[in-house]
Design a protein around this motif. Structure first.
Motif, PDB file in Angstrom:
ATOM      1  N   VAL A   1       1.066  -1.029  -0.030  1.00 39.48           N
ATOM      2  CA  VAL A   1      -0.102  -0.094  -0.043  1.00 39.48           C
ATOM      3  C   VAL A   1       0.841   1.397   0.054  1.00 39.48           C
ATOM      4  O   VAL A   1       1.614   1.317   0.805  1.00 39.48           O
ATOM      5  CB  VAL A   1      -1.048  -0.060   1.184  1.00 39.48           C
TER       6      VAL A   1
ATOM      7  N   HIS B   1      -3.945   6.461   0.955  1.00 37.38           N
ATOM      8  CA  HIS B   1      -4.440   5.058   0.975  1.00 37.38           C
ATOM      9  C   HIS B   1      -3.974   4.264   2.114  1.00 37.38           C
ATOM     10  O   HIS B   1      -4.478   3.359   2.828  1.00 37.38           O
ATOM     11  CB  HIS B   1      -3.738   4.185  -0.409  1.00 37.38           C
TER      12      HIS B   1
ATOM     13  N   LYS C   1      -7.753  -5.218  -2.374  1.00 38.73           N
ATOM     14  CA  LYS C   1      -7.314  -3.931  -2.833  1.00 38.73           C
ATOM     15  C   LYS C   1      -8.169  -2.899  -3.287  1.00 38.73           C
ATOM     16  O   LYS C   1      -8.162  -1.710  -3.265  1.00 38.73           O
ATOM     17  CB  LYS C   1      -6.394  -4.494  -4.068  1.00 38.73           C
TER      18      LYS C   1
ATOM     19  N   ILE D   1      -9.036  -0.475  -0.398  1.00 37.01           N
ATOM     20  CA  ILE D   1      -8.075   0.351   0.226  1.00 37.01           C
ATOM     21  C   ILE D   1      -7.530   1.583  -0.985  1.00 37.01           C
ATOM     22  O   ILE D   1      -7.254   2.497  -0.723  1.00 37.01           O
ATOM     23  CB  ILE D   1      -6.561  -0.557   0.445  1.00 37.01           C
ATOM     24  N   PHE D   2      -7.702   0.784  -2.050  1.00 42.22           N
ATOM     25  CA  PHE D   2      -7.445   1.712  -3.348  1.00 42.22           C
ATOM     26  C   PHE D   2      -8.541   2.606  -3.762  1.00 42.22           C
ATOM     27  O   PHE D   2      -8.535   2.766  -5.142  1.00 42.22           O
ATOM     28  CB  PHE D   2      -6.518   1.008  -4.403  1.00 42.22           C
TER      29      PHE D   2
ATOM     30  N   ARG E   1     -14.476   6.893  -1.492  1.00 43.91           N
ATOM     31  CA  ARG E   1     -14.218   6.658   0.060  1.00 43.91           C
ATOM     32  C   ARG E   1     -15.347   7.486   1.007  1.00 43.91           C
ATOM     33  O   ARG E   1     -15.615   6.802   1.733  1.00 43.91           O
ATOM     34  CB  ARG E   1     -12.753   7.207   0.354  1.00 43.91           C
TER      35      ARG E   1
END
Length: 494
Positions: A47, A52, A75, A78-79, A85
């Motif tokens: 990461v 991130h 992934k 997180i990305f 987000r």
């Protein structure tokens, strides 16, 4: 999906990247900005980057807070892009954190009010809600530690009674419901920020748009039910359900609220819509075209009854306004304030100022140079655009959902009745508020009988309400928009 040990990765991440030890990962932390996330079976992925890494820290912390030892992490989680987000957090965490209900399970938080300072806490019950009165009286008896007093409101709220309430402010109850087991709970609502425990007026409409988008139409419906309760028992949708808001409403979005729910709900319940429409019509007649808000022009204004300073403000909030009067009476400001509030001194100029101040607060545009010290004398563009939309929405529902016949209090309403109201309102707005040369809709001062000429973003309300003609819309975009458009959005005024 790989499974990760939460504590191991959480501690490793903080040690490697949280250089300043504040339990956050920001641009101020001068760590490597590269972290190898290791799963239980030894697999890993890297990461990189502050954003991130901060997402990873958030996810590990939230899982840790929930008492988990392990977490599935992809992934994709997180990305995420920043907007995705934010949307994910709102949907999965923030709505829950902003949801309130007024019942025994949440009574201590409900009565807490950062805007008042009183040793005793008060809950006020509408005079006709006997069930709520008995329910909260039982809570008062059970929770003596809260120093709680449950009181009934009188049938008629006078200015004199409002002054009594200012000395013992409290919470106004909202709707209660019983489940199949007979358990009573408060109908939930969403607040506009974590420090609030009361339900606000027009904030709730915009919150509902997000709720519906995130699949929480159940919560949007619950909020609408609380609005119906307010209209039934307090006579209006309140600024918020605290006693110091009893004398004013907020910008009217109820028909828009109802329409959003109706157009997005899967199972249509015509009985619910009928009830909702009756409350919208009741609010329209009793509040927005009632004696206090309908003016001689045929258009409406914002208005808050009462007198004196709004009690929810800090004592020093109006010192700049009071200063010249205190000087005139040869008093210090605190002494003058006390005598003014206790009616030992009568100052007509101040009463005029606070008449407008209450209207400003009802408008939701507090504070604004556009309407400060004059609001109660204005037919505002925003309010009358919203009422035009009420009239059009009600006409739409009557025609589309009730075969063009809707019984309200024994009288049959047809869509043409409401379309006529909308037509008259549009004609008045065009006549009194529209300025073709400047390309703006302006508020109209019905006392001075002229437009205010204050250029503001409310000129776009007629576009949203579909009140503006195509020609007016074209002129607005050509002349008003360039004066108000800024990087990132629309300025409130020029």
């Amino acid at each position: 999906m790989p499974v990760f040990n939460i504590n191991q990765n959480f501690n490793r991440l903080l040690k490697a990247e949280d250089i300043d030890g504040d339990k956050k990962i920001t641009v101020d932390d001068k760590g490597p900005k590269r972290f190898n996330l290791i799963s239980i079976n030894g697999k890993s992925f890297e990461v990189c980057g502050t954003f991130h890494l901060s997402i990873l820290l958030q996810e590990l912390y939230l899982a840790k807070k929930d008492g988990k030892d392990e977490l599935d992490i992809s992934k994709e989680m997180i990305f995420q892009l920043p907007v995705d987000r934010a949307s994910s957090l709102i949907k999965n965490y923030f709505w829950k954190g902003l949801t309130r209900r007024i019942d025994e399970s949440n009574i201590k938080a409900s009565v807490t009010d950062s805007k008042t300072h009183s040793e005793k806490t008060y809950i006020y019950i509408p005079p006709r809600d006997e069930f709520a009165f008995k329910y909260f009286k039982n809570i008062q008896i059970k929770h003596k530690d809260l120093n709680l007093s449950v009181e009934k409101l009188p049938p008629i709220i006078t200015d004199k009674y409002l002054h009594v309430l200012n000395k013992k402010p409290g919470l106004l109850v909202l709707a209660l419901k019983k489940d199949k087991s007979g358990t009573t709970s408060g109908v939930p609502f969403v607040v506009p920020g974590g420090r609030f425990n009361e339900m606000y007026g027009w904030d709730s409409y915009f919150e509902s748009l997000g709720l519906i988008n995130d699949g929480r139409i159940d919560l949007a419906i619950a909020m609408a039910e609380n609005f119906f309760y307010q209209i039934e028992h307090y006579g209006k949708i309140l600024n918020a359900n605290r006693t110091y808001y009893l004398n004013r409403s907020q910008p009217p979005f109820l028909t828009s609220f109802i329409r959003e729910i109706w157009e997005n709900i899967e199972e249509k319940n015509k009985a619910w819509l009928k009830n909702a429409l009756q409350y919208a019509i009741k609010e329209y007649h009793n509040v927005w075209v009632g004696k206090d808000r309908l003016t001689s022009t045929g258009l409406s204004r914002y208005f808050g009854s009462g007198s004196g300073m709004p009690p929810e403000t800090e004592p020093e909030h109006f010192d700049a306004v009071l200063k010249p009067f205190a000087k005139k009476y040869k008093m210090a400001i605190p002494q003058f304030r006390q005598k003014y509030l206790s009616f030992e001194i009568s100052v007509p100029e101040l009463e005029d100022y606070f008449l407008h101040d209450r209207a400003v607060r009802e408008s939701g545009h507090d504070t604004s140079y556009r309407i400060d010290s004059v609001c109660a004398h204005l037919n505002t563009v925003d309010l009358n655009s919203l009422l035009f939309k009420y009239e059009m929405d009600i006409a739409h529902f009557i025609k589309q959902e009730f075969s063009d016949r809707f019984n309200y209090q024994g009288k049959i309403h047809k869509s043409s009745d409401w379309l006529k109201r909308a037509k008259i309102r549009k004609e008045l707005i065009d006549k009194l508020m529209w300025d073709t040369k400047r390309g703006f809709f302006f508020d109209y001062n019905f006392v001075l009988k002229k437009k205010t000429n204050y250029e503001s973003a409310v000129t776009f309300y007629p576009l949203w309400a579909k009140l503006a003609s195509k020609k007016q819309a074209s002129i607005l975009i050509k002349r008003a928009l360039p004066l108000l458009e800024e990087a990132g959005g629309i300025a409130a005024s020029t």
